[in-house]
Design an enzyme around this catalytic site. Sequence first.
Site, mmCIF file in Angstrom:
data_model
loop_
_atom_site.group_PDB
_atom_site.id
_atom_site.type_symbol
_atom_site.label_atom_id
_atom_site.label_comp_id
_atom_site.label_asym_id
_atom_site.label_seq_id
_atom_site.Cartn_x
_atom_site.Cartn_y
_atom_site.Cartn_z
ATOM 1 N N GLU A 314 0.864 -1.195 0.000
ATOM 2 C CA GLU A 314 0.000 0.000 0.000
ATOM 3 C C GLU A 314 0.895 1.238 0.000
ATOM 4 O O GLU A 314 0.738 2.157 0.810
ATOM 5 C CB GLU A 314 -0.891 0.030 1.244
ATOM 6 N N CYS A 410 -10.368 1.139 7.649
ATOM 7 C CA CYS A 410 -9.770 2.432 8.015
ATOM 8 C C CYS A 410 -10.337 3.601 7.209
ATOM 9 O O CYS A 410 -10.481 4.713 7.721
ATOM 10 C CB CYS A 410 -8.255 2.365 7.827
HETATM 11 O O1 FUB Z 1 -2.618 -0.124 9.485
HETATM 12 C C1 FUB Z 1 -3.733 0.694 9.763
HETATM 13 C C2 FUB Z 1 -4.390 1.101 8.479
HETATM 14 O O2 FUB Z 1 -4.863 -0.051 7.788
HETATM 15 C C3 FUB Z 1 -3.486 1.757 7.489
HETATM 16 O O3 FUB Z 1 -3.305 3.101 7.691
HETATM 17 C C4 FUB Z 1 -4.153 1.449 6.214
HETATM 18 O O4 FUB Z 1 -3.332 1.636 5.106
HETATM 19 C C5 FUB Z 1 -4.574 0.014 6.409
HETATM 20 O O5 FUB Z 1 -3.538 -0.839 6.115
HETATM 21 ZN ZN ZN Z 2 -7.703 3.438 4.697
#
Ligand code: FUB
Ligand code: ZN
Length: 635
Positions: A314, A410
Amino acid sequence: MTEKQIAPAAYKSGGFIGKYQKLIKDEVIPYQYATLGDNTEGAEKSGVIANFKNAAKVLRGEKPDADFYGMVFQDSDAAKWLEAAAYALADFPDAELEKKADELIEIIASAQDEDGYLNTRFTVSDKEKRWTNLLEAHELYCSGHMMEAACAYYEATGKNRLLKVMEKNADCIYKRFIEEKNGGCPGHPEIELALMKMYRLTGEKKHLELAEYFINERGRDTGFYQKEAEKRDWTVWNSNPWDNDYRQSHLPVREQTAAVGHAVRAVYLYTGMAELAAETGDKELLSACERLWCNITEKQMYITGGIGSTVSGEAFSVDYDLPPDTAYAETCAAVGLIFFGRAMLKNKIDGKYGDICERAFYNGVLAGMAMDGKSFFYVNPLEVIPGISGVSSNYRHDLPQRPKWYACACCPPNVARLVASFGKYAYGENGDTIYCHMFADGSASFDNGAELVCETEYPYVFTVKYTLKKGENKTLAVRIPEWSRKYDLTLNGNKIALLTENGYLYLNVKSGDKIVLSMDGTPRFVYPSARIHSLTGKAAVMRGPLVYCFEGRDNEGDVLSLSLKDGELLSLSRLDNEPLAGVTGITASAVRENIPQELYTDKKPETHNCEARAIPYYTWGNRGENQMRVWMNIK
Ligand code: FUB
Ligand code: ZN
């Protein structure tokens, strides 16, 4: 020149933003509350409220009803919901919503351990594992989100119950990291920016000290996470402790030059750094922020303000690697970029920050939520082809439709809290200067006594009328967006010629003054850098801050065979049918190729002239599954 953010309670929006804020209040917040309580049919289970209740049971010595459920950072979904509810309550007082929020706060408070520790994952079970896995366990991340919620709730309601809980939690963290010197910093930055909020609200120096510690500690010992991993016999995801780039701990933060790793982690960290620099005047830290800002926005950002182009981790990829169809561009990352831009404005007034905040807001963030507020994108591609997107292994993350919820949820509450607090990003002040960083119909009152009314149909009409309702000898500083090639300004009906300073116009104003700003809303073609290999021979269409896209639905089911006629006039039309009623569409002259039966042929395709219709990118995917493309071939 620097400035500070004004409190959300001092801002009330109408128009486009007001409509969205009402949607958040009336639809999104109740929907998300139901989902967090596992009461939305067909949605992914959340378990978050149950987790807090079960943690409380364990602390009371009772047997929990169930094991902890969900991601290790599940608690943060409740925190973000509460934060959004707080902003919504500031704008739309509602006893029922406040009661719900108060009840949730009680549930959260009951899950706090005696020493201030608060995290359901390690309270429902595995108490002995607390603080043993900073790399993955997200304890500091969850605390950070809850601190943000606590500040927002106190500001909105004057109630300090959650704030007290989080001060106690901050004390627990302070003891562990500052007094006992256990070392390390969070695998997922977040708490840094939250501690800055706690510090600003309470004036408690320990919060500032702790934020500074976490920021300075990052990248100091690149072997920290490895040593930590050697001391424990458990892991969440088997993450590689040496992958320091992923969590921006490859170098001390002041030495970092380019954005690397997980995009949300990165922008949350940079926001914390910029907030700290604004507070302490740390020039070296600010220079690092400026370098990172430039690297992101000049080399690693999608036209939509989306960042983090690769699904792998990501994460940021390398400069100019911005494929439209396999884009990741997580909604949270666009939200975080706005946080970063807003924090930079506290260090330096420069239109470039507001330009990016606006770009990310109207495109990368708003696309993250369906127009009815009940489904959400986590990943925001710039091209979607049903049958391939969401299906083929390289495209599995790029869904053609918004799901109702996610196992990793999230993004949805992040959109809610950002939209609900738009005023914090739109306005600022410093002494007698009022800053208008973004435009929104509505009113704002400032600590310096000024009251400003803004009337506009932005982002579809580019006239903005300001009336200073209250205030003498004020300076109104208005950002002129970089996309508006020309603008006119009148003060009480008289045209005035002013030059921008770092993207802002500065006007002396007094009570009763009316200022009208007219910007250039001509739709335009935008061309990518030749360095973005995946966009060779393409152009996009924009109007004001809005990026447009072409959906199959408006274009005979196929946008791949369309090429726009470069430079030809783009015309505007108003869409009449729900859910896009009232939205301004753009029509472009185009050429359509016939699609041969064969996979490959030596027959040159026949073409015919046609019209291609575009809609704002944030509205895509609201009318069923179909093709979507932002970057079009041009002839
Ligand atoms: O790890 C917490 C949140 O979940 C991250 O900020 C997002 O990218 C997702 O992976
Ligand atoms: Zn998110």
